[in-house]
Motif scaffolding. Structure first.
Motif, PDB file in Angstrom:
ATOM      1  N   UNK A 249      13.457  -9.454 -11.732  1.00 16.74           N
ATOM      2  CA  UNK A 249      14.694  -9.662 -10.972  1.00 16.74           C
ATOM      3  C   UNK A 249      15.845  -9.303 -11.906  1.00 16.74           C
ATOM      4  N   UNK A 250      16.871 -10.146 -12.001  1.00 16.12           N
ATOM      5  CA  UNK A 250      18.001 -10.002 -12.924  1.00 16.12           C
ATOM      6  C   UNK A 250      18.442  -8.546 -13.100  1.00 16.12           C
ATOM      7  N   UNK A 251      18.019  -7.893 -14.198  1.00 14.42           N
ATOM      8  CA  UNK A 251      18.485  -6.553 -14.508  1.00 14.42           C
ATOM      9  C   UNK A 251      17.949  -5.462 -13.608  1.00 14.42           C
ATOM     10  N   UNK A 252      17.037  -5.787 -12.701  1.00 15.79           N
ATOM     11  CA  UNK A 252      16.455  -4.762 -11.827  1.00 15.79           C
ATOM     12  C   UNK A 252      17.522  -4.058 -11.006  1.00 15.79           C
ATOM     13  N   UNK A 253      18.432  -4.824 -10.408  1.00 18.27           N
ATOM     14  CA  UNK A 253      19.495  -4.214  -9.608  1.00 18.27           C
ATOM     15  C   UNK A 253      20.839  -4.244 -10.321  1.00 18.27           C
ATOM     16  N   UNK A 254      20.876  -4.825 -11.520  1.00 17.37           N
ATOM     17  CA  UNK A 254      22.045  -4.742 -12.402  1.00 17.37           C
ATOM     18  C   UNK A 254      23.328  -5.270 -11.778  1.00 17.37           C
ATOM     19  N   UNK A 255      23.220  -6.281 -10.921  1.00 19.07           N
ATOM     20  CA  UNK A 255      24.433  -6.904 -10.396  1.00 19.07           C
ATOM     21  C   UNK A 255      24.346  -7.387  -8.964  1.00 19.07           C
ATOM     22  N   UNK A 256      23.315  -7.011  -8.258  1.00 17.73           N
ATOM     23  CA  UNK A 256      23.078  -7.520  -6.909  1.00 17.73           C
ATOM     24  C   UNK A 256      21.732  -8.245  -6.886  1.00 17.73           C
ATOM     25  N   UNK A 257      21.564  -9.237  -5.991  1.00 14.41           N
ATOM     26  CA  UNK A 257      20.341 -10.042  -6.005  1.00 14.41           C
ATOM     27  C   UNK A 257      19.130  -9.296  -5.459  1.00 14.41           C
ATOM     28  N   UNK A 258      18.115  -9.182  -6.301  1.00 12.63           N
ATOM     29  CA  UNK A 258      16.874  -8.525  -5.900  1.00 12.63           C
ATOM     30  C   UNK A 258      15.757  -9.005  -6.809  1.00 12.63           C
ATOM     31  N   UNK A 259      14.670  -9.485  -6.210  1.00 13.42           N
ATOM     32  CA  UNK A 259      13.482  -9.844  -6.960  1.00 13.42           C
ATOM     33  C   UNK A 259      12.311  -8.990  -6.513  1.00 13.42           C
ATOM     34  N   UNK A 260      11.320  -8.848  -7.382  1.00 11.50           N
ATOM     35  CA  UNK A 260      10.137  -8.060  -7.038  1.00 11.50           C
ATOM     36  C   UNK A 260       8.897  -8.703  -7.644  1.00 11.50           C
ATOM     37  N   UNK A 261       7.857  -8.811  -6.837  1.00 11.22           N
ATOM     38  CA  UNK A 261       6.543  -9.224  -7.306  1.00 11.22           C
ATOM     39  C   UNK A 261       5.659  -7.986  -7.236  1.00 11.22           C
ATOM     40  N   UNK A 262       5.209  -7.515  -8.392  1.00  9.52           N
ATOM     41  CA  UNK A 262       4.528  -6.226  -8.491  1.00  9.52           C
ATOM     42  C   UNK A 262       3.038  -6.484  -8.729  1.00  9.52           C
ATOM     43  N   UNK A 263       2.219  -5.945  -7.839  1.00 10.97           N
ATOM     44  CA  UNK A 263       0.798  -6.289  -7.774  1.00 10.97           C
ATOM     45  C   UNK A 263      -0.081  -5.159  -8.298  1.00 10.97           C
ATOM     46  N   UNK A 264      -1.029  -5.517  -9.144  1.00 10.18           N
ATOM     47  CA  UNK A 264      -1.988  -4.551  -9.651  1.00 10.18           C
ATOM     48  C   UNK A 264      -3.193  -4.394  -8.733  1.00 10.18           C
ATOM     49  N   UNK A 265      -4.126  -3.547  -9.151  1.00 12.55           N
ATOM     50  CA  UNK A 265      -5.271  -3.190  -8.304  1.00 12.55           C
ATOM     51  C   UNK A 265      -6.090  -4.401  -7.884  1.00 12.55           C
ATOM     52  N   UNK A 266      -6.260  -5.348  -8.780  1.00 13.85           N
ATOM     53  CA  UNK A 266      -7.107  -6.513  -8.490  1.00 13.85           C
ATOM     54  C   UNK A 266      -6.611  -7.310  -7.288  1.00 13.85           C
ATOM     55  N   UNK A 267      -5.282  -7.370  -7.118  1.00 12.11           N
ATOM     56  CA  UNK A 267      -4.708  -8.235  -6.072  1.00 12.11           C
ATOM     57  C   UNK A 267      -3.879  -7.469  -5.049  1.00 12.11           C
ATOM     58  N   UNK A 268      -3.969  -6.151  -5.054  1.00 13.82           N
ATOM     59  CA  UNK A 268      -3.065  -5.362  -4.210  1.00 13.82           C
ATOM     60  C   UNK A 268      -3.232  -5.620  -2.721  1.00 13.82           C
ATOM     61  N   UNK A 269      -4.421  -6.068  -2.303  1.00 11.73           N
ATOM     62  CA  UNK A 269      -4.666  -6.297  -0.875  1.00 11.73           C
ATOM     63  C   UNK A 269      -4.694  -7.779  -0.500  1.00 11.73           C
ATOM     64  N   UNK A 270      -4.331  -8.653  -1.428  1.00 11.59           N
ATOM     65  CA  UNK A 270      -4.413 -10.099  -1.163  1.00 11.59           C
ATOM     66  C   UNK A 270      -3.465 -10.519  -0.046  1.00 11.59           C
ATOM     67  N   UNK A 271      -2.240 -10.033  -0.067  1.00 10.94           N
ATOM     68  CA  UNK A 271      -1.260 -10.416   0.951  1.00 10.94           C
ATOM     69  C   UNK A 271      -1.463  -9.587   2.219  1.00 10.94           C
ATOM     70  N   UNK A 272      -1.596 -10.268   3.331  1.00  7.13           N
ATOM     71  CA  UNK A 272      -1.698  -9.601   4.628  1.00  7.13           C
ATOM     72  C   UNK A 272      -0.521  -9.947   5.505  1.00  7.13           C
ATOM     73  N   UNK A 273      -0.546  -9.481   6.737  1.00  9.17           N
ATOM     74  CA  UNK A 273       0.556  -9.719   7.670  1.00  9.17           C
ATOM     75  C   UNK A 273       0.835 -11.214   7.801  1.00  9.17           C
ATOM     76  N   UNK A 274       2.091 -11.582   7.585  1.00  7.45           N
ATOM     77  CA  UNK A 274       2.516 -12.961   7.746  1.00  7.45           C
ATOM     78  C   UNK A 274       2.290 -13.857   6.547  1.00  7.45           C
ATOM     79  N   UNK A 275       1.645 -13.360   5.483  1.00  3.73           N
ATOM     80  CA  UNK A 275       1.387 -14.197   4.319  1.00  3.73           C
ATOM     81  C   UNK A 275       2.641 -14.482   3.505  1.00  3.73           C
ATOM     82  N   UNK A 276       3.623 -13.635   3.609  1.00  2.00           N
ATOM     83  CA  UNK A 276       4.901 -13.868   2.927  1.00  2.00           C
ATOM     84  C   UNK A 276       5.976 -13.089   3.675  1.00  2.00           C
TER      85      UNK A 276
END
Length: 387
Positions: A249-276
């Protein structure tokens, strides 16, 4: 009614503000209501990666504002997709969930780890191990993840299912992994809010090995140390590991609010429709700004971060009034012999803005702070610390 009085009357009393009202800024210099300039070594707590008023960032944001400011995540938008592509291509990860803040990004990471473990091992594998002195956010769940009791005392009961291990003590981590059914381990390679504590390489690599052997989701909190601040694009890259999830988050957008959760191969398919979900996560204006920021974090910029880091450490190490300098890249902590608050206030009077972290003076300058301004600020720091 002046702004300070207005603020005291109407804004919740959660911040102990310095007696300064910022009205403008350019690069690494900000100006207060009285026209006094300050060299900013805090950057909004590691947010303004390229300082104030960065022209390329402004152009990207304004261009998107003229197109449209927001639509829900029920529709596709180019900035969201392009930023996700950029994050994955630069890190070797696979998928991205966008939110508004580091706390939300960490919440999502915790959800991913728990769902993965429940599906692979069973519902009793839900515990998340974090470290003492860590800081992962201010929601009830990320407070529970935070390994500092002072943040817990007024908000009980916190979300259950968290255990904290000692910093740089692999034996303690292994013991807690033996006695708890772990879904994931969440670490900051530099604990910024916890006192600018850098994790040892053997410790981090030992945690990564444990996660591989026991199929535990390894998560790196890159909210403060990430996005070029460490001298690498993300702090975990210093340690020769590849997490299953990292958050930023923080420096990612350098002044506007933005967070990111970045998923690797092991968990890339864990989240499905409606999970978040998130109303504002992936907002096109924020994503446009982040594309501008992230696309410029190349090796030349990162080499400049490392150069500036070495300049700071060299200027302060062994100086009068300095016990030690800790951290990584441009996330640095100075352990002063004098009271930290006094040092910070005297720097403020001398026109330099610095921060604190558990009794240390914390430095988070812009990644591209001009060397002459950095040297000017360091001269003030050396003088104030040595008084």
């Amino acid at each position: 009614m002046d702004i300070k009085t207005l603020d005291h009357q109407y804004v919740a009393n959660t911040y102990k503000r310095f007696p300064v009202e910022i009205v403008s800024g350019h690069g690494s210099v900000v100006t207060d209501r009285d026209g006094k300039d300050y060299i900013d070594l805090g950057t909004g707590i590691a947010v303004n990666a390229f300082g104030m008023g960065d022209a390329q960032w402004q152009e990207a944001v304004i261009d998107q504002i003229h197109k449209f400011q927001h639509t829900s995540n029920l529709y596709y938008t180019e900035p969201c997709a392009r930023l996700a592509q950029l994050l994955c291509e630069k890190t070797g990860m696979k998928k991205v969930f966008f939110s508004n803040s580091g706390a939300e990004a960490n919440e999502c990471a915790i959800k991913v780890a728990r769902k993965y473990a429940a599906e692979k091992k069973g519902p009793d594998y839900y515990t998340i191990l974090t470290l003492e002195h860590s800081f992962h956010g201010r929601t009830l769940t990320t407070l529970a993840a935070t390994g500092q009791d002072e943040f817990h005392k007024d908000f009980q009961p916190l979300t259950p299912g968290f255990v904290h291990a000692k910093v740089n003590d692999l034996a303690d981590v292994l013991e807690k992994a033996r006695t708890h059914k772990l879904a994931g381990i969440l670490i900051e390679v530099v604990q910024g809010e916890g006192g600018v504590i850098k994790l040892d390489e053997d410790f981090v690599q030992g945690i990564a090995q444990l996660c591989r052997e026991q199929d535990i989701v390894l998560m790196c909190d890159e909210v403060q140390v990430g996005n070029g601040r460490s001298g690498y694009l993300y702090g975990y890259m210093h340690y020769g590991i590849q997490p299953d999830v990292f958050t930023t988050a923080k420096g990612l957008c350098a002044g506007l609010p933005l967070g990111a959760t970045v998923l690797g191969e092991k968990v890339e398919t864990v989240l499905g429709y409606g999970d978040n979900g998130s109303t504002f996560g992936g907002n096109p204006i924020c994503c446009a700004g982040a594309i501008s920021t992230l696309s410029r974090m190349d090796e030349a910029l990162l080499a400049g971060v490392r150069e500036r880091s070495e300049r700071i450490v060299s200027a302060l190490t062994g100086k009068k009034g300095v016990k030690s300098v800790s951290g990584l890249g441009l996330l640095l902590g100075i352990d002063p012999e004098r009271d930290c608050g006094t040092v910070i206030n005297e720097c403020l009077e001398e026109g330099v803005l610095v921060l604190s972290a558990h009794g240390k003076v914390r430095l988070l300058p812009a990644l591209n702070i001009p060397l002459d301004q950095l040297d000017q600020a360091l001269a003030v720091l050396v003088d104030v610390l040595g008084r």
